[in-house]
Write an enzyme that holds these catalytic residues in place. Structure first.
Site, mmCIF file in Angstrom:
data_model
loop_
_atom_site.group_PDB
_atom_site.id
_atom_site.type_symbol
_atom_site.label_atom_id
_atom_site.label_comp_id
_atom_site.label_asym_id
_atom_site.label_seq_id
_atom_site.Cartn_x
_atom_site.Cartn_y
_atom_site.Cartn_z
ATOM 1 N N ALA A 229 0.826 -1.197 0.000
ATOM 2 C CA ALA A 229 0.000 0.000 0.000
ATOM 3 C C ALA A 229 0.859 1.245 0.000
ATOM 4 O O ALA A 229 2.019 1.230 0.436
ATOM 5 C CB ALA A 229 -0.928 -0.005 1.222
ATOM 6 N N PHE A 298 4.629 3.608 3.491
ATOM 7 C CA PHE A 298 4.635 2.566 2.468
ATOM 8 C C PHE A 298 4.605 1.197 3.152
ATOM 9 O O PHE A 298 5.387 0.934 4.067
ATOM 10 C CB PHE A 298 5.889 2.643 1.596
ATOM 11 C CG PHE A 298 5.878 3.767 0.598
ATOM 12 C CD1 PHE A 298 4.830 4.670 0.531
ATOM 13 C CD2 PHE A 298 6.942 3.924 -0.282
ATOM 14 C CE1 PHE A 298 4.825 5.704 -0.389
ATOM 15 C CE2 PHE A 298 6.947 4.953 -1.211
ATOM 16 C CZ PHE A 298 5.891 5.851 -1.264
ATOM 17 N N GLU A 299 3.705 0.342 2.703
ATOM 18 C CA GLU A 299 3.655 -1.068 3.115
ATOM 19 C C GLU A 299 4.154 -1.882 1.934
ATOM 20 O O GLU A 299 3.545 -1.853 0.862
ATOM 21 C CB GLU A 299 2.233 -1.467 3.490
ATOM 22 C CG GLU A 299 1.653 -0.727 4.684
ATOM 23 C CD GLU A 299 2.003 -1.397 6.006
ATOM 24 O OE1 GLU A 299 2.572 -2.511 5.959
ATOM 25 O OE2 GLU A 299 1.695 -0.817 7.063
ATOM 26 N N ILE A 300 5.253 -2.624 2.116
ATOM 27 C CA ILE A 300 5.957 -3.163 0.955
ATOM 28 C C ILE A 300 5.774 -4.667 0.724
ATOM 29 O O ILE A 300 6.157 -5.157 -0.342
ATOM 30 C CB ILE A 300 7.461 -2.841 1.038
ATOM 31 C CG1 ILE A 300 8.120 -3.561 2.209
ATOM 32 C CG2 ILE A 300 7.682 -1.333 1.143
ATOM 33 C CD1 ILE A 300 9.646 -3.450 2.225
#
Length: 428
Positions: A229, A298-300
């Protein structure tokens, strides 16, 4: 005397006992251990970064910042990348602050930090993509990287607490900031979200706050794992900020999502997209208090199929192929973010223009978007000119009308005076 029945073998008794216990007690699935052949230990990762800084002292520097509070101490390492360290920052350079490893169990984030530092200094390609044209962007940036914000918490994970996201004394660092601090939702879990005894009670949060004050970033990214996300504020409510800043942030994220992720990432506010509200987060502070123009989370990575108590697998790739894919994909995402952020900040006149002559962007569609923006600006100028001419014509008409009315009133007044004078002459 009747003979007693033969006793069952001992192995059958053991098996029966095991089946009985298994039927009464749920046997938990095995937890995936840390892939030591893929992931660095915290010490080895920091040692590798120190060696990288030593090899590239013309572009990199590293500071160790240590502080303590009530008997608990923490140390953070901050790496600064400046493509031309000797050049004077006259306000044209964009300041970028990146934090990785705020939650101890999210090992993959610090691996991205390490690879990104390599790309900024030594590696010229990502998965075959030539990055030579990106040098002109780097000349206009100063980047500070915190590769492991929660070193003490990371040590706990390496010692076997694979689900622990908190720091060394059990506080969630992403709940220890002052914006909406301490509020608890109905599903509040103290193991997951302990906010501490007060805002900035934790040394790690204190160091990061001072870093944001001294560096004054234009772009902030807090890097986590658990899903894929691209988030902007807010985390503590189901809405995004109002005004031009929100439009600027959303534009950058949507362009990044479209150019690099083929619109596959969630984009929006953390509180509105992730499914729960988070209070006292770093990104909300960076927006509301530090006034960072572009604060992001940021969700990676996230394995949706992993068991909720199999934390290493849930938050980190467990095979080399997936590991490399995630690393390469998100390092490229950061480069595109730098490119998008630089352009948008300058178009919004938040930072002054620098020299970007003969710069070829990484992505192909960015040039077409620039042409579209240019034609839009020219069209707006023509529309403005046309509107100005219309207003001038309107003012001219009003002027002529008012002049006519004044002349009419003046002539009427003179006529009345003449009639009055003539009547006085013939009076008896």
């Amino acid at each position: 005397m009747a003979a007693s029945p033969p006793r069952p073998p001992l192995r059958l008794l053991t098996l029966a006992l095991a089946l009985t216990v298994a039927s009464a007690v749920k046997i938990s699935a095995p937890h995936t251990p840390i892939s030591r052949d893929i992931y660095h230990s915290s010490d080895s990762l920091l040692d590798e970064i120190k060696a990288l800084v030593a090899r590239h002292s013309d572009k990199l520097s590293m500071d160790a910042v240590k502080t303590s509070n009530k008997g608990y101490s923490a140390e953070l390492f901050v790496v600064t990348f400046n493509h031309m360290k000797e050049s004077v920052d006259n306000g044209s350079k964009v300041h970028i602050l990146l934090s990785f490893g705020q939650h101890g169990r999210e090992l993959i984030t610090s691996e991205v930090a390490l690879r990104l530092l390599y790309i900024l200094t030594e590696k010229r390609k990502i998965a075959g993509v030539d990055l030579s044209s990106f040098e002109r962007v780097l000349e206009n940036l100063v980047i500070k990287v915190v590769p492991m914000e929660n070193l003490n918490g990371r040590k706990r994970v390496e010692e076997g607490e694979l689900c622990d996201r908190r720091n060394g004394r059990g506080v969630d660092l992403n709940r220890n900031w002052s914006v909406d601090w301490g509020k608890k939702e109905k599903d509040y879990d103290p193991y997951e979200e302990n906010p501490g005894i007060a805002p900035f009670s934790e040394p790690e949060a204190q160091i990061m706050r001072e870093l944001s004050r001294s560096f004054k970033p234009h772009i902030w990214v807090n890097v986590h794992s658990g899903m894929e996300a691209l988030f902007m504020p807010y985390d503590h409510k189901n809405t995004t900020p109002n005004g031009a800043s929100a439009h600027l942030m959303r534009s950058v994220l949507e362009n990044l999502n479209h150019r690099h992720f083929q619109d596959s990432c969630l984009v929006g506010s953390g509180g509105g997209s992730v499914g729960y509200l988070a209070h006292g987060t770093t990104t909300d502070y960076m927006h509301d208090i530090a006034k960072v123009p572009m604060p992001f989370t940021f969700e990676i990575y996230g394995d949706e199929k992993a068991s909720t108590d199999d934390c290493f697998k849930m938050f980190n790739p467990v095979d080399k192929t997936t590991f490399d894919r995630v690393i390469n994909k998100w390092c490229m995402a950061f480069l595109i973010l730098f490119e998008e952020g630089l352009r948008n900040l300058r178009e919004a006149q938040i930072v002054s223009q620098g020299a970007l002559d003969n710069w070829v962007p990484i992505g192909g569609d960015i040039v077409e978007r620039n042409v579209e923006r240019k034609s839009t600006r020219e069209r707006r100028k023509l529309e403005g000119l046309d509107l100005g001419m219309q207003e001038l014509r309107t003012y001219f008409r009003l002027f002529m009308l008012s002049t006519f009315l004044l002349m009419f009133m003046f002539c009427t007044r003179i006529s009345k005076n003449r009639n009055r004078d003539s009547s006085n002459v013939f009076d008896p």
